[in-house]
Design a protein around this motif. Structure first.
Motif, short mmCIF file in Angstrom:
data_model
loop_
_atom_site.label_atom_id
_atom_site.label_comp_id
_atom_site.label_asym_id
_atom_site.label_seq_id
_atom_site.Cartn_x
_atom_site.Cartn_y
_atom_site.Cartn_z
N UNK A 274 0.53 -21.90 23.13
CA UNK A 274 1.01 -22.06 24.50
C UNK A 274 -0.17 -22.26 25.46
N UNK A 275 -1.23 -21.49 25.26
CA UNK A 275 -2.41 -21.61 26.12
C UNK A 275 -3.03 -23.00 26.01
N UNK A 276 -3.11 -23.53 24.77
CA UNK A 276 -3.66 -24.87 24.58
C UNK A 276 -2.79 -25.92 25.26
N UNK A 277 -1.47 -25.76 25.12
CA UNK A 277 -0.54 -26.73 25.73
C UNK A 277 -0.63 -26.69 27.25
N UNK A 278 -0.76 -25.50 27.81
CA UNK A 278 -0.86 -25.38 29.27
C UNK A 278 -2.19 -25.94 29.75
N UNK A 279 -3.23 -25.74 28.97
CA UNK A 279 -4.53 -26.29 29.33
C UNK A 279 -4.49 -27.81 29.36
N UNK A 280 -3.69 -28.39 28.47
CA UNK A 280 -3.53 -29.84 28.42
C UNK A 280 -2.51 -30.34 29.45
N UNK A 281 -1.99 -29.44 30.29
CA UNK A 281 -1.05 -29.76 31.36
C UNK A 281 0.27 -30.31 30.81
N UNK A 282 0.70 -29.76 29.67
CA UNK A 282 1.99 -30.15 29.10
C UNK A 282 3.12 -29.58 29.95
N UNK A 283 4.29 -30.18 29.81
CA UNK A 283 5.45 -29.76 30.59
C UNK A 283 6.26 -28.68 29.88
N UNK A 284 6.58 -28.93 28.60
CA UNK A 284 7.34 -28.00 27.80
C UNK A 284 6.84 -28.01 26.37
N UNK A 285 7.14 -26.91 25.68
CA UNK A 285 6.88 -26.84 24.25
C UNK A 285 8.18 -26.38 23.58
N UNK A 286 8.49 -26.94 22.43
CA UNK A 286 9.67 -26.53 21.66
C UNK A 286 9.20 -25.98 20.32
N UNK A 287 9.76 -24.82 19.94
CA UNK A 287 9.36 -24.17 18.70
C UNK A 287 10.59 -23.65 17.96
N UNK A 288 10.55 -23.63 16.62
CA UNK A 288 11.65 -23.02 15.85
C UNK A 288 11.59 -21.52 16.02
N UNK A 289 12.76 -20.91 16.27
CA UNK A 289 12.77 -19.48 16.58
C UNK A 289 13.04 -18.59 15.37
N UNK A 290 13.38 -19.17 14.24
CA UNK A 290 13.55 -18.34 13.04
C UNK A 290 13.19 -19.14 11.80
N UNK A 291 13.09 -18.44 10.70
CA UNK A 291 12.67 -19.07 9.46
C UNK A 291 13.80 -19.90 8.86
N UNK A 292 13.42 -20.93 8.11
CA UNK A 292 14.38 -21.75 7.39
C UNK A 292 14.32 -21.32 5.93
N UNK A 293 15.33 -20.56 5.48
CA UNK A 293 15.26 -19.99 4.13
C UNK A 293 14.08 -19.06 4.07
N UNK A 294 13.19 -19.30 3.12
CA UNK A 294 11.99 -18.49 3.00
C UNK A 294 10.77 -19.25 3.49
N UNK A 295 10.97 -20.43 4.11
CA UNK A 295 9.85 -21.27 4.51
C UNK A 295 9.72 -21.32 6.01
N UNK A 296 8.56 -20.96 6.53
CA UNK A 296 8.29 -21.10 7.95
C UNK A 296 8.05 -22.56 8.25
N UNK A 297 8.83 -23.13 9.18
CA UNK A 297 8.73 -24.57 9.45
C UNK A 297 7.34 -24.99 9.91
N UNK A 298 6.62 -24.13 10.59
CA UNK A 298 5.27 -24.49 11.02
C UNK A 298 5.24 -25.80 11.78
N UNK A 299 6.13 -25.94 12.77
CA UNK A 299 6.26 -27.18 13.51
C UNK A 299 6.36 -26.90 14.99
N UNK A 300 6.10 -27.94 15.80
CA UNK A 300 6.24 -27.81 17.24
C UNK A 300 6.43 -29.18 17.87
N UNK A 301 7.00 -29.18 19.07
CA UNK A 301 7.12 -30.39 19.88
C UNK A 301 6.56 -30.06 21.25
#
Length: 218
Positions: free
Chosen positions: A68-95
């Motif tokens: 979040x700090x990196x995104x704010x430093x880059x003056x991004x507007x929003x960040x989207x993140x997965x809020x829970x795990x998919x099965x046993x695999x952490x999605x490790x993704x962002x928008x």
């Protein structure tokens, strides 16, 4: 197609319910981070010792706060993140959603000006200097000229990124305002390899998500 007389005031994306928006210019990013961390641990059995969960929870929260700090430093507007795990695999993704800086051109007198024509901007994005493994194409998103760029970014341990990541960026010209470009930047580490099956599936998912993108007007 009739050209719009005013620029849009926002956008919509049909995100799945297990993704959450983290506001970066307004709202409370800290509250969103806490919500994501809490949701990520709700599926863990209650009999798991707290002394094992606490370090994991703190590490996840640390990583999210850094992102979040990196995104704010880059003056991004929003960040989207997965809020829970998919099965046993952490999605490790962002928008990350932001506005792009316009490219520049230099005339014969050495004067540098911003490129304001969307078609010329798209051409520069498609044909400009890029890595050999970068894939760039152009098209439309909700009727607006768009450029899609895909690449693999190497690890950056100094920024907390120990693994390489697959990156897909959509640059979309804002209707009625040729000086602005909307940017949706997707990133995933897959299951640890940015070119593995999970990464491929997530990139396909993001491309499908962008077909749901719509401008909104007040």
């Amino acid at each position: 197609m009739v050209e719009p007389t005013s620029s849009p005031t926002g956008y919509r994306l049909l995100l799945p319910s297990d993704w959450v928006q983290v506001p970066l210019r307004q709202g409370e990013p800290e509250e969103a981070v806490r919500s994501i961390v809490t949701s990520a641990f709700t599926r863990i059995p209650a009999d798991v010792p707290r002394d094992k969960l606490t370090p994991l929870r703190l590490e996840l929260e640390r990583r999210l706060r850094a992102a979040v700090a990196d995104a704010r430093k880059a003056k991004a507007l929003e960040m989207y993140l997965p809020i829970r795990l998919s099965g046993e695999t952490n999605l490790g993704a962002s928008i990350i959603v932001s506005e792009a800086l316009l490219p520049t051109r230099t005339d014969s007198n050495g004067t540098t000006t911003h490129v304001s024509d969307p078609a010329e901007t798209a051409l520069q994005l498609v044909s400009g200097d890029r890595a050999a493994d970068m894939d760039v194409s152009s098209g439309e998103v909700d009727g607006a000229l768009a450029v899609r760029r895909e690449r693999v970014a190497p690890p950056a341990a100094d920024r907390g990124a120990e693994l390489a990541s697959r990156r897909v960026d959509y640059f979309v010209s804002v209707p009625g305002d040729p000086g602005r470009w909307f940017v949706a930047a997707f990133s995933t580490i897959g299951a640890g390899d940015p070119r593995d099956d999970l990464a491929d599936a997530l990139v396909e998912w993001f491309d499908a998500l962008m077909t749901t993108f719509r401008w909104s007007w007040a």
